[in-house]
Structures are given as structure tokens and as C-alpha cells.
Scaffold this active site. Structure first.
Site, short mmCIF file in Angstrom:
data_model
loop_
_atom_site.label_atom_id
_atom_site.label_comp_id
_atom_site.label_asym_id
_atom_site.label_seq_id
_atom_site.Cartn_x
_atom_site.Cartn_y
_atom_site.Cartn_z
N ALA A 3 4.83 -2.53 -8.14
CA ALA A 3 4.77 -3.67 -9.06
C ALA A 3 4.09 -3.22 -10.35
O ALA A 3 3.14 -2.45 -10.34
CB ALA A 3 4.00 -4.83 -8.43
N HIS A 4 4.61 -3.73 -11.47
CA HIS A 4 4.02 -3.40 -12.76
C HIS A 4 2.75 -4.20 -12.99
O HIS A 4 2.64 -5.34 -12.55
CB HIS A 4 5.02 -3.72 -13.88
N GLU A 48 4.22 -11.97 -8.28
CA GLU A 48 2.93 -12.60 -8.52
C GLU A 48 2.90 -14.01 -7.94
O GLU A 48 1.90 -14.43 -7.34
CB GLU A 48 2.62 -12.62 -10.02
N ASP A 76 -8.17 -18.80 6.72
CA ASP A 76 -9.55 -18.33 6.84
C ASP A 76 -10.54 -19.49 6.90
O ASP A 76 -11.50 -19.45 7.68
CB ASP A 76 -9.89 -17.41 5.68
#
Length: 165
Positions: free
Chosen positions: A83-84, A119, A133
Site C-alpha cells: 500500500a502506498h 484505508e 477488545d
């Protein structure tokens, strides 16, 4: 079938020897792009009740998950090797408590050389992980489901929308 047999449909992240590489986007012009992704954290009635009445032991689950998702969007290139590194110019993560769990939606925007689909997917995934969590002490059976891209706009390939969503 070997990599070389696929020359009619070359993979952009493989070089001529079939080795992984990051696509060079240097010559591309920045354009406005966005992507929206969604997912679901399936939870039992005990967790849903605690989320609705604010009695979860670890605190404000949705606030923590929202921030975790935004942070996840900004860290995408650290997690995915091809990924960039791009500017995340906007990120919104929304969480809605439903009868069967928590719906997570993220929209990420940029004005850069490549899209923000990964993203947005990372934002949803990390936000969902944060929910897990925060509630796992109440119910270890919670699970993340159906993380997917809903829409993307901009770039050379144009706009795309998942049918029926």
C-alpha cells in the site's frame, strides 16, 4: 498456469520476473478520491444491553472504536506492505448499535495519486477489533463479519458502488 502465462492480464504488483513490487504512481496526478467500507460486529444480548445502557466495564466502546478506526486508516501503509503512503485528508467512522451487534461504516477521503479503498477497509477492521477488545470480557463469542467495500469514487477507474447496498 504460471505468472508468465498471464501476460494478457498482467498483475500490477508483480514485476516481469513475478516478484512483488509497489506500483510506481509518481507520474500520476493527484485527484480527489473517496471510499466507504462497512462491517459488522455480531454481539449477544448481554453485550447489546451493556452498550445501550453504557455499562461496559472498559468505558465508552463506540468512542474508542471510532478513534481506533481513524487511526487505522492513517496507519494502513504500515500494515499492508504494497500500500502506498498517502495523505488521509478525511476519515469518518460511524458505529450504530443494532439488535444483533454493532454496524461499522468508514469513509476515507484524499486528494492523492491512488485510492483509499484499503484505508477505508482498514478503518472498519480496526474499529471492529476495538469493539471486540472492549467487550470481550462480557462475551468472548463476539465476532467480526462481512467487512467489505461499499463505494469508491475518483481515480482512473472512476466510481464504483457495491450493488444492492
Amino acid at each position: 498456469m504460471s505468472i508468465r502465462d498471464l501476460s494478457a492480464h498482467p498483475f500490477t504488483h508483480l514485476d516481469s520476473a513475478g516478484q512483488a513490487r509497489m506500483v510506481d504512481v509518481t507520474e500520476k496526478q493527484p485527484t480527489v478520491r473517496s471510499a466507504t467500507a462497512a462491517g459488522f460486529v455480531a454481539c449477544g444480548p448481554t453485550v447489546i444491553a451493556a452498550l445501550r445502557d453504557g455499562s461496559t466495564p472498559k468505558g465508552d466502546v463506540l468512542a474508542v472504536a471510532r478513534i481506533a478506526g481513524i487511526q487505522g486508516a492513517k496507519k494502513c501503509a504500515d500494515l499492508l506492505p504494497l500500500a502506498h503512503v498517502i495523505g488521509v485528508h478525511g476519515a469518518a467512522v460511524d458505529l450504530v448499535i443494532e439488535d444483533a451487534g454493532v454496524r461499522v461504516t468508514a469513509t476515507v477521503r484524499t486528494a492523492d495519486r491512488t485510492g483509499v479503498e484499503m484505508e477505508a477497509l482498514t478503518a472498519v477492521s480496526v474499529a471492529a477489533l476495538a469493539v471486540v477488545d472492549m467487550v470481550k470480557g462480557l462475551d468472548k463469542s463476539v465476532m467480526i463479519e462481512n467487512v467489505r467495500l461499499l463505494t469508491k469514487t475518483g481515480g482512473k477507474s472512476g466510481d464504483w458502488h457495491r450493488p444492492n447496498e
